[in-house]
Write a protein that holds these residues in place. Structure first.
Motif, short mmCIF file in Angstrom:
data_model
loop_
_atom_site.label_atom_id
_atom_site.label_comp_id
_atom_site.label_asym_id
_atom_site.label_seq_id
_atom_site.Cartn_x
_atom_site.Cartn_y
_atom_site.Cartn_z
N ARG A 187 0.72 -1.15 0.04
CA ARG A 187 0.08 -0.03 0.11
C ARG A 187 0.88 1.25 -0.05
O ARG A 187 0.64 2.39 -0.85
N ARG A 188 1.91 1.23 0.85
CA ARG A 188 2.77 2.29 0.85
C ARG A 188 3.65 2.79 -0.42
O ARG A 188 3.60 3.83 -0.86
N TRP A 189 3.98 1.57 -0.92
CA TRP A 189 4.73 1.67 -2.27
C TRP A 189 3.83 2.33 -3.26
O TRP A 189 4.26 3.32 -4.07
N ARG A 190 2.61 1.86 -3.34
CA ARG A 190 1.66 2.58 -4.41
C ARG A 190 1.28 3.91 -3.97
O ARG A 190 1.32 4.63 -4.92
N GLU A 191 1.10 4.33 -2.81
CA GLU A 191 0.93 5.68 -2.39
C GLU A 191 1.92 6.61 -2.85
O GLU A 191 1.82 7.57 -3.64
N ILE A 192 3.34 6.18 -2.53
CA ILE A 192 4.59 6.94 -2.98
C ILE A 192 4.68 7.26 -4.47
O ILE A 192 4.56 8.03 -5.16
N SER A 193 4.76 5.96 -5.11
CA SER A 193 5.02 5.83 -6.53
C SER A 193 4.14 6.18 -7.44
O SER A 193 4.38 6.65 -8.63
N LEU A 194 2.78 6.02 -7.00
CA LEU A 194 1.75 6.11 -8.03
C LEU A 194 0.82 7.56 -7.71
O LEU A 194 0.57 8.40 -8.49
N TYR A 195 0.50 7.62 -6.46
CA TYR A 195 -0.52 8.68 -5.85
C TYR A 195 -0.11 9.51 -5.14
O TYR A 195 -0.70 9.87 -3.95
N SER A 196 1.01 10.41 -5.31
CA SER A 196 1.18 11.57 -4.67
C SER A 196 2.24 12.30 -5.67
O SER A 196 2.61 12.02 -6.74
N MET A 197 2.72 13.34 -5.00
CA MET A 197 3.54 14.32 -5.64
C MET A 197 4.81 13.57 -6.13
O MET A 197 5.72 14.13 -7.14
N ASP A 198 5.22 12.39 -5.59
CA ASP A 198 6.36 11.66 -5.80
C ASP A 198 6.13 10.61 -6.89
O ASP A 198 7.06 10.09 -7.37
N ARG A 199 5.01 10.86 -7.67
CA ARG A 199 4.58 10.02 -8.66
C ARG A 199 5.87 10.07 -9.69
O ARG A 199 6.17 11.18 -10.03
N GLY A 200 6.17 8.94 -10.27
CA GLY A 200 7.26 9.00 -11.26
C GLY A 200 8.63 8.97 -10.92
O GLY A 200 9.60 9.14 -11.79
N ILE A 201 8.75 8.92 -9.55
CA ILE A 201 10.27 9.11 -9.01
C ILE A 201 11.12 7.95 -9.43
O ILE A 201 10.31 6.78 -9.48
N ASN A 202 12.43 8.13 -9.63
CA ASN A 202 13.29 7.08 -9.94
C ASN A 202 13.10 5.65 -8.95
O ASN A 202 12.66 5.96 -7.74
N ARG A 203 13.12 4.75 -9.40
CA ARG A 203 13.05 3.47 -8.55
C ARG A 203 13.85 3.43 -7.13
O ARG A 203 13.46 2.86 -6.19
#
Ligand SMILES: [Mg+2]
Length: 281
Positions: free
Chosen positions: A55-71
């Protein structure tokens, strides 16, 4: 390294740079859900916290201003979380330090750093990244489709603009995914993580003689937006959960405004406002 720009020619006065993952192609959700997040759970042996971490991974990588950050930036953020809330992460500082200071956040540069330092956390991050690369290959192209309306948008845009893919994904991924759906024919050039940052790519393209107010970046993440701002070109956002509507708007309104010179000002501000609201609600 091979010069990807060799032989590129400007054909039109207008330039449209287009991101791929989460923008033209519906690949973000599946890549994170099937590969990046579960590989992390596996590598750091976090099975008992699996749901919370996914859940946390999705929040950060998909649904926040961090969307699209480097892996690797995403990995570092989540391991800090894990270390605080679930389980001690050995040698975490080495990883945080590398992510903060390295000029190139790629599997290859990490491999060199592991050889140099022998750090256990970096070694694990490398194993994770290689596991991610392997498992990404196992996701069928059938599950990595273009968003509805992308093909039509490309067809409309190519009437008056050169289209170039500008992405942080790997060249192999892009050529396979766009090739599978026969979309590469709309594209003049494919610029990927091997070419350099998005800013760098846009800057290089402008050297071909496009005016800045005849150039645009289309993307789904704040990183695309920042790259556009840095090079002073327009930004058109594809909004998560509203991709179909975003592409419709692009084809029916944004393209005309771009071509007629009325994209600047009010319209640009309006679409950007909606974009930020959509990611921060
Ligand atoms: Mg993207």
């Amino acid at each position: 390294m091979e010069d990807v720009f060799a032989g590129y020619r400007r054909r039109h006065d207008y330039l449209i740079c287009m991101d791929s993952d989460g923008c033209a192609m519906n690949t973000m959700e599946i890549k994170h859900r099937k590969s990046l997040a579960p590989c992390m759970v596996y590598e750091w042996d976090l099975g008992e916290y699996r749901d919370a971490i996914m859940r946390r991974w999705r929040e950060i990588s998909l649904y926040s201003m961090d969307r699209g950050i480097n892996r690797f930036e995403a990995l570092a953020k989540i391991l800090v979380d894990v270390n605080e809330n679930y389980k001690r992460v050995e040698d975490l500082d080495s990883l945080l330090n590398w992510v903060k200071t390295s000029k190139e956040l790629s599997t290859d540069s990490l491999r060199r750093e592991v050889e140099r330092t022998g750090s256990p956390a970096l070694k694990k991050a490398l194993e994770w990244s290689e596991l991610v690369n392997g498992s990404l290959k196992m996701i069928s192209e059938k599950n990595k489709k273009p968003f509805e309306g992308v093909r039509e948008a490309l067809e409309a845009a190519e009437q008056f603009a050169d289209i170039v893919i500008v992405t942080a994904a790997s060249r192999t991924e892009i050529v396979e995914e766009w090739g599978y759906y026969d979309l590469l024919k709309h594209v003049g050039l494919v610029l990927t993580q091997e070419t350099g940052s998005k800013e760098y790519c846009i800057g290089k393209l402008l050297e071909y003689g496009y005016q800045k107010d005849h150039a645009m970046m289309v993307g789904d993440s704040p990183i695309d937006q920042r790259a556009a701002k840095a090079e002073e070109v327009f930004f058109y956002p594809i909004m998560v959960w509203k991709e179909k509507e975003s592409w419709e708007e692009f084809r029916n309104h944004a393209l005309d405004k771009f071509r007629e010179g009325t994209f600047a000002g009010e319209y640009q501000a309006e679409v950007e406002k909606e974009f930020v609201q959509n990611l921060t609600r």
